[in-house]
Design an enzyme around this catalytic site. Structure first.
Site, short mmCIF file in Angstrom:
data_model
loop_
_atom_site.label_atom_id
_atom_site.label_comp_id
_atom_site.label_asym_id
_atom_site.label_seq_id
_atom_site.Cartn_x
_atom_site.Cartn_y
_atom_site.Cartn_z
N GLU A 84 54.15 24.00 28.29
CA GLU A 84 54.99 24.11 29.50
C GLU A 84 54.30 23.50 30.73
O GLU A 84 53.16 23.87 31.04
CB GLU A 84 55.30 25.59 29.76
CG GLU A 84 56.23 25.80 30.93
CD GLU A 84 56.61 27.28 31.13
OE1 GLU A 84 56.57 28.06 30.16
OE2 GLU A 84 56.92 27.64 32.27
N LYS A 262 56.45 37.72 31.37
CA LYS A 262 56.39 36.43 30.67
C LYS A 262 55.49 35.47 31.46
O LYS A 262 54.70 34.71 30.90
CB LYS A 262 57.79 35.85 30.51
CG LYS A 262 57.87 34.65 29.58
CD LYS A 262 57.66 33.32 30.26
CE LYS A 262 57.85 32.15 29.29
NZ LYS A 262 57.55 30.85 29.90
N ASP A 278 44.44 35.22 18.40
CA ASP A 278 45.72 35.60 17.83
C ASP A 278 46.68 35.90 18.99
O ASP A 278 46.69 37.00 19.54
CB ASP A 278 45.50 36.84 16.94
CG ASP A 278 46.78 37.32 16.28
OD1 ASP A 278 47.89 36.94 16.73
OD2 ASP A 278 46.68 38.10 15.32
N HIS A 376 58.49 22.52 39.55
CA HIS A 376 58.69 22.46 38.11
C HIS A 376 59.36 21.14 37.72
O HIS A 376 58.97 20.50 36.75
CB HIS A 376 59.59 23.63 37.71
CG HIS A 376 59.46 24.01 36.28
ND1 HIS A 376 58.39 24.74 35.81
CD2 HIS A 376 60.24 23.77 35.22
CE1 HIS A 376 58.52 24.93 34.53
NE2 HIS A 376 59.64 24.35 34.13
#
Ligand code: MEV
Length: 424
Positions: A84, A262, A278, A376
């Site tokens: 991203e 998030k 992990d 963005h």
């Protein structure tokens, strides 16, 4: 950790090769590590074939380095692997803004993981619970026999808890081993120990043991980080209020909170992926911890202090290791861990938590002011340009034109690629 400052202005303006040179100079990684990272082909097919099953190739992902991190008075360059755009820039930017307030300060509960052993069909569950507790010495001894090396370095099974749970199939007795994993993530050690003690649990309870597995809700492996962001550095007291208001929505509403967390995990998982951890274990632990009180809550807290500056804190489980798993075999993960320069798994976890906090600040600051789309879109436009066939200088030109026109779209990119190619 580096003895040199991680504050590198204009890092983003350099070419990948120039950035790697700076990272090499600051972190002191070897020529071999630098060559491996720079080649973009650090994992050989043969090695990949041994890591998982049915291998057909390798899935590369961009590897960036976040700069400016000052944590407990030490400088860190932070490798981040992520698909991203904006995330690495946001982390570096927030870390820069934390420096005038002294950077990040951390603490932890130690690297203790929990292994669960489930016994069903126990006639007297509460009596059985007491018998397990009486046999704690034998159970812990058996667990520790499984991993003498871990015990030798000061880790191992240290304590146990027993709970009687009501369930749809009747009461069950769940024994929880508490294992100090030191510098290992610990899943292998904890699972081996949990399986090894199962016969004792069956003997003592008279029941049948079914599951014997680690819990990713690592409430005994918490790390914390905090930072003060000066209002002037952030852009004024309105920004401080904006971030606090944004946090208030996350604290009041799970729909916002999921996205808030998030954003934290954008930072956490990117460092974890770069260092071969992990990432699913971390994600599971983070979200379960966020809901630990019975309500899903933000992993971070944002407040305004008496001076009007912004105080950010984070507390979350971070189960990462320096030995075992992909960390130990993936050549790029090993090189990234050397860039980070941490001496222990706990130190790595504290850096990761700080990156999560920084990431969250950057997102909330943008969201509560101009929104994230402008920044963005600039970065997204580059990807669109590349997918439309731009390469070299053309990438920036096509991207800049689309941003100016506010038309960041594949069809427009295609047109521009043709137009600008013909001009060149
Ligand atoms: C995007 O990947 C992450 C954000 O949505 C996080 C947030 O909303 O806080 C920007």
């Amino acid at each position: 950790m580096s003895s040199k400052s991680s504050e590198v202005s204009g890092f983003y303006k350099l070419s990948p090769a120039e950035r790697l040179k700076v990272v090499k100079e600051i972190s002191g990684i070897s020529d071999e590590d630098a060559a491996l990272i720079g080649s973009g082909a650090g994992l050989k097919l043969d090695a990949a074939d041994h890591m998982i099953e049915n291998v057909i190739g390798i899935m590369p992902v961009s590897l960036g380095v976040a700069v400016n991190f000052l944590i407990n008075g030490r400088d860190y360059l932070v490798p981040m692997a992520i698909e991203e755009p904006s995330v690495v820039a946001a982390a570096s930017n927030a870390a820069r803004m934390a420096r005038p307030g002294g950077g990040f300060r951390t603490s932890n509960t130690g690297p203790v993981m929990i292994g669960q052993i489930q016994a069903i069909g126990v006639v007297d569950p509460f009596g059985a619970k007491m018998r397990i507790l009486e046999a704690a010495g034998e159970i812990l001894g058996k667990a520790n026999e499984q991993d003498p090396i871990l015990v030798k370095v000061g880790g191992g099974a240290k304590a146990l808890d027993v709970k009687v749970l009501d369930s749809i199939i009747g009461p069950m007795v769940v024994t929880e081993l508490q294992v100090d994993c030191r510098d290992a993530m610990g899943a292998n050690a904890v699972n081996t120990m949990s399986e090894a003690v199962a016969p004792i649990i069956e003997r003592v309870t008279g029941g049948r043991v079914i599951l014997r597995i680690i819990s990713n809700l690592a409430t005994k492996r918490l790390v914390r980080s905090r930072a003060v962001f000066k209002k002037d550095v952030l852009g004024g007291e309105e920004i401080v209020d904006g971030v606090v208001n944004a946090y208030a929505l996350a604290a009041a509403d799970p729909y916002r909170c999921a996205t808030h967390n998030k954003g934290v995990m954008n930072g956490v998982s990117a460092v974890a992926l770069a260092t071969g951890q992990d990432t699913r274990a971390l994600e599971a632990g983070a979200h379960a911890y966020a809901a630990y009180t019975g309500r899903y809550l933000p992993l971070t807290v944002w407040e305004k202090n008496a001076e009007g500056d912004l105080v950010g804190t984070i507390e979350m489980p971070i189960a990462v290791g320096l030995i075992g798993g992909a960390t130990a075999v993936h050549p790029v993960a090993k090189a990234c861990t050397r860039i980070l320069g941490v001496k222990s798994a706990i130190e790595m976890a504290e850096v990761i938590a700080s990156v999560g906090l920084a990431q969250n600040l950057a997102a909330l600051r943008a969201l509560s002011s101009e929104g994230i789309q402008r920044g963005h879109m600039k970065l997204h436009a580059r990807n669109v340009a590349i997918s439309a066939g731009a390469s070299g200088d053309l990438v920036e030109k096509v991207a800049a034109q689309m941003v100016e026109e506010r038309r960041v779209r594949f069809d427009r990119a295609k047109e521009l690629v043709e137009e600008l190619k013909n001009k060149a």
